[in-house]
Motif scaffolding. Structure first.
Motif, PDB file in Angstrom:
ATOM      1  N   LEU A 197      21.600  12.000  23.793  1.00  0.00           N
ATOM      2  CA  LEU A 197      20.796  10.570  24.833  1.00  0.00           C
ATOM      3  C   LEU A 197      19.553   9.983  24.681  1.00  0.00           C
ATOM      4  N   ASN A 198      19.069  10.621  23.986  1.00  0.00           N
ATOM      5  CA  ASN A 198      17.727   9.734  23.087  1.00  0.00           C
ATOM      6  C   ASN A 198      17.510  10.482  22.005  1.00  0.00           C
ATOM      7  N   PRO A 199      17.936   9.347  20.611  1.00  0.00           N
ATOM      8  CA  PRO A 199      17.924  10.536  19.147  1.00  0.00           C
ATOM      9  C   PRO A 199      16.651  10.271  18.740  1.00  0.00           C
ATOM     10  N   ASN A 200      15.496   9.596  19.349  1.00  0.00           N
ATOM     11  CA  ASN A 200      14.024  10.076  19.150  1.00  0.00           C
ATOM     12  C   ASN A 200      13.021  10.864  19.636  1.00  0.00           C
ATOM     13  N   ILE A 201      14.360  11.362  20.519  1.00  0.00           N
ATOM     14  CA  ILE A 201      13.379  13.111  21.451  1.00  0.00           C
ATOM     15  C   ILE A 201      12.852  13.610  20.169  1.00  0.00           C
ATOM     16  N   GLU A 202      11.982  14.329  20.179  1.00  0.00           N
ATOM     17  CA  GLU A 202      11.551  15.087  19.165  1.00  0.00           C
ATOM     18  C   GLU A 202      11.492  17.013  20.190  1.00  0.00           C
ATOM     19  N   ILE A 203      12.608  18.278  19.302  1.00  0.00           N
ATOM     20  CA  ILE A 203      12.887  19.254  20.222  1.00  0.00           C
ATOM     21  C   ILE A 203      11.460  20.077  19.187  1.00  0.00           C
ATOM     22  N   PHE A 204      11.437  21.503  19.933  1.00  0.00           N
ATOM     23  CA  PHE A 204      10.699  22.150  19.185  1.00  0.00           C
ATOM     24  C   PHE A 204      11.156  23.110  19.649  1.00  0.00           C
ATOM     25  N   GLY A 205      11.138  24.792  18.787  1.00  0.00           N
ATOM     26  CA  GLY A 205      11.432  25.607  19.503  1.00  0.00           C
ATOM     27  C   GLY A 205      10.343  27.045  19.262  1.00  0.00           C
ATOM     28  N   ILE A 206      10.336  27.638  20.866  1.00  0.00           N
ATOM     29  CA  ILE A 206       9.122  28.216  20.366  1.00  0.00           C
ATOM     30  C   ILE A 206      10.467  30.201  20.420  1.00  0.00           C
ATOM     31  N   ASP A 262       0.611  38.337  22.462  1.00  0.00           N
ATOM     32  CA  ASP A 262      -0.438  38.449  23.559  1.00  0.00           C
ATOM     33  C   ASP A 262      -0.029  36.778  24.459  1.00  0.00           C
ATOM     34  N   ASP A 263      -0.386  36.025  23.269  1.00  0.00           N
ATOM     35  CA  ASP A 263      -0.177  34.793  24.135  1.00  0.00           C
ATOM     36  C   ASP A 263       1.212  34.581  25.255  1.00  0.00           C
ATOM     37  N   LEU A 264       2.537  35.180  25.395  1.00  0.00           N
ATOM     38  CA  LEU A 264       3.038  35.057  26.576  1.00  0.00           C
ATOM     39  C   LEU A 264       2.950  35.716  27.372  1.00  0.00           C
ATOM     40  N   ARG A 265       2.301  36.913  27.566  1.00  0.00           N
ATOM     41  CA  ARG A 265       1.445  37.647  28.576  1.00  0.00           C
ATOM     42  C   ARG A 265       0.483  36.572  29.167  1.00  0.00           C
ATOM     43  N   GLN A 266      -0.091  35.569  28.294  1.00  0.00           N
ATOM     44  CA  GLN A 266      -1.312  35.223  28.822  1.00  0.00           C
ATOM     45  C   GLN A 266      -0.625  33.657  29.865  1.00  0.00           C
ATOM     46  N   SER A 286       7.701  28.398  26.807  1.00  0.00           N
ATOM     47  CA  SER A 286       8.229  26.887  26.023  1.00  0.00           C
ATOM     48  C   SER A 286       6.554  26.383  27.026  1.00  0.00           C
ATOM     49  N   LEU A 287       6.183  26.881  27.498  1.00  0.00           N
ATOM     50  CA  LEU A 287       4.914  26.369  28.552  1.00  0.00           C
ATOM     51  C   LEU A 287       3.647  27.545  27.167  1.00  0.00           C
ATOM     52  N   THR A 288       3.966  28.434  26.704  1.00  0.00           N
ATOM     53  CA  THR A 288       2.993  28.914  25.788  1.00  0.00           C
ATOM     54  C   THR A 288       2.860  28.257  24.300  1.00  0.00           C
ATOM     55  N   GLY A 289       4.106  27.165  24.122  1.00  0.00           N
ATOM     56  CA  GLY A 289       3.837  26.554  23.105  1.00  0.00           C
ATOM     57  C   GLY A 289       3.004  25.506  23.492  1.00  0.00           C
ATOM     58  N   ALA A 290       2.970  24.740  24.885  1.00  0.00           N
ATOM     59  CA  ALA A 290       2.288  23.959  25.281  1.00  0.00           C
ATOM     60  C   ALA A 290       1.193  23.698  25.192  1.00  0.00           C
ATOM     61  N   LEU A 291       0.834  24.816  25.216  1.00  0.00           N
ATOM     62  CA  LEU A 291      -0.972  25.096  25.455  1.00  0.00           C
ATOM     63  C   LEU A 291      -1.438  25.950  24.738  1.00  0.00           C
ATOM     64  N   GLY A 292      -0.695  25.902  23.185  1.00  0.00           N
ATOM     65  CA  GLY A 292      -1.073  26.901  22.225  1.00  0.00           C
ATOM     66  C   GLY A 292      -0.728  25.926  20.919  1.00  0.00           C
ATOM     67  N   PRO A 293       0.526  26.558  20.443  1.00  0.00           N
ATOM     68  CA  PRO A 293       0.295  25.730  18.672  1.00  0.00           C
ATOM     69  C   PRO A 293       0.368  24.335  18.872  1.00  0.00           C
ATOM     70  N   TYR A 297      -0.594  18.205  19.379  1.00  0.00           N
ATOM     71  CA  TYR A 297       0.207  17.466  19.123  1.00  0.00           C
ATOM     72  C   TYR A 297       1.200  16.360  20.084  1.00  0.00           C
ATOM     73  N   CYS A 298       1.009  17.986  21.484  1.00  0.00           N
ATOM     74  CA  CYS A 298       1.944  17.343  22.361  1.00  0.00           C
ATOM     75  C   CYS A 298       0.694  15.696  23.545  1.00  0.00           C
ATOM     76  N   GLU A 299      -0.911  15.601  22.968  1.00  0.00           N
ATOM     77  CA  GLU A 299      -1.712  15.182  23.623  1.00  0.00           C
ATOM     78  C   GLU A 299      -0.457  13.757  23.956  1.00  0.00           C
ATOM     79  N   GLY A 300      -1.214  12.930  24.617  1.00  0.00           N
ATOM     80  CA  GLY A 300      -0.773  11.742  25.501  1.00  0.00           C
ATOM     81  C   GLY A 300       0.777  11.431  25.894  1.00  0.00           C
ATOM     82  N   LYS A 301       1.426  12.322  25.478  1.00  0.00           N
ATOM     83  CA  LYS A 301       3.021  12.379  25.454  1.00  0.00           C
ATOM     84  C   LYS A 301       3.330  13.002  26.529  1.00  0.00           C
ATOM     85  N   ASN A 302       4.919  12.374  27.064  1.00  0.00           N
ATOM     86  CA  ASN A 302       5.734  12.792  28.064  1.00  0.00           C
ATOM     87  C   ASN A 302       6.237  14.692  27.295  1.00  0.00           C
ATOM     88  N   ILE A 303       5.811  16.099  28.075  1.00  0.00           N
ATOM     89  CA  ILE A 303       6.315  16.781  27.196  1.00  0.00           C
ATOM     90  C   ILE A 303       7.732  17.308  28.557  1.00  0.00           C
TER      91      ILE A 303
END
Length: 322
Positions: A197-206, A262-266, A286-293, A297-303
């Protein structure tokens, strides 16, 4: 490999329409959460935890059972699961009028075990998730039941693809989508749909450090297996990656990122306090990835984020976050 196409996703959506829930999306601007998110980002979460049987797996299970012949349905189905797949298969089997016999670790949250039995499934309790897979094959051989694998196969990936297509329809401006990774059934299908649907989208796995079979597979270039699984995120505790879901994931996903228990717990605490949700560890990934590692990289982007499931008892939740 059976390709996932926009045509096959549309057909799958038609098959499950009215049987599953078209889960909502939520903009994350809540007090206590907004200031934790990447600077200048817009974050949207798809609430798949409100799905039938409590997780995204209802989609793929229903599609997989609909693909069986009447003779196969008459003999019943089997699977191995840490709990969410078991619940979804028990629900799908009841919906389709067949029986399910499922191998599940005896350490699984009692709410999952009791939920499966309430839906009519027969359970075989195993010492750990690694033992559950051989037991699944033994049941299939002894009783002639069809195997509904928890993540490997076109039905499971296509079910996840319907979730990805829904997410895109509700949030078409996403730059990045961050998804949890267990065996790969979810991320393989969702990433395939989103990239179509959007070839330019970036996808990360946690993925948790203690169950990083997909990370190890990305590093080596082929599906890898683990000697042991050690994580609180039992829904992400697959001991192996397998060819079909690995190939789809590798083709569409930028990278696999690992997080600690511990990241997941938080993040479970954050979701409980700010969103009033009591989620299982996998649902916080998913949210752990955005709040952490991935935060810088996600600053200023639609995630885009996915709340994948919430099959956890209050007792277990408090044990983990208390």
């Amino acid at each position: 490999m059976t390709d996932i196409t926009l045509k096959s996703i549309k057909a799958a959506q038609a098959q499950i329409d009215g049987r599953i829930i078209r889960t909502p999306t939520l903009e994350l601007r809540q007090t206590g959460l907004e200031q934790l998110l990447p600077k200048g980002c817009t974050a949207t979460m798809k609430l798949e935890l409100f799905q039938k049987a409590g997780s995204f797996k209802a989609r793929g299970n229903l599609l997989s059972l609909k693909a069986l012949t009447p003779a196969q349905l008459a003999k019943g189905v089997t699977a191995a699961s840490g709990g969410n797949h078991a619940l979804a298969l028990a629900w799908a089997a009841k919906t389709c009028g067949t029986s399910a016999k499922i191998a599940i670790p005896k350490t699984a949250d009692p709410i999952r075990i009791e939920g499966c039995r309430a839906l009519g499934a027969e359970l075989v309790l195993c010492d750990c998730i690694i033992e559950a897979f051989p037991k699944m094959h033994e049941i299939a051989e002894d009783e002639g039941r069809a195997i509904i694998h928890p993540f490997e196969g076109v039905g499971m990936s296509l079910g996840a693809a319907t979730c990805g297509a829904e997410f895109y329809a509700d949030a078409p401006e996403l730059d990045i989508v961050i998804l949890p990774v267990g065996g790969g059934g979810l991320i393989s299908g969702m990433s395939a749909a989103l990239k179509l649907l959007n070839p330019n989208i970036e996808i990360f796995g946690i993925e948790p450090f203690g169950a990083d079979s997909m990370y190890q597979s990305f590093q080596s270039g082929s599906p890898q297996s683990l000697d042991k699984v050690d994580t609180i995120a039992d829904s992400l505790g697959s001991p192996t990656a397998l060819p079909y879901s690995y190939a789809l994931t590798r083709a569409n996903v930028t990278d696999i990122i690992r997080v600690t228990d511990d990241d997941l717990r938080q993040t479970m605490r954050v979701m409980n306090e700010s969103l009033k949700l009591m989620v299982e560890p996998a649902c916080a990934a998913s949210l752990t990835g955005a709040l952490g590692p991935l935060k810088s990289y996600c600053e200023g982007k639609n995630i885009g984020l996915l709340a994948c499931g919430a099959n956890i008892s209050r007792t277990r939740f408090m044990e983990l976050v208390g």
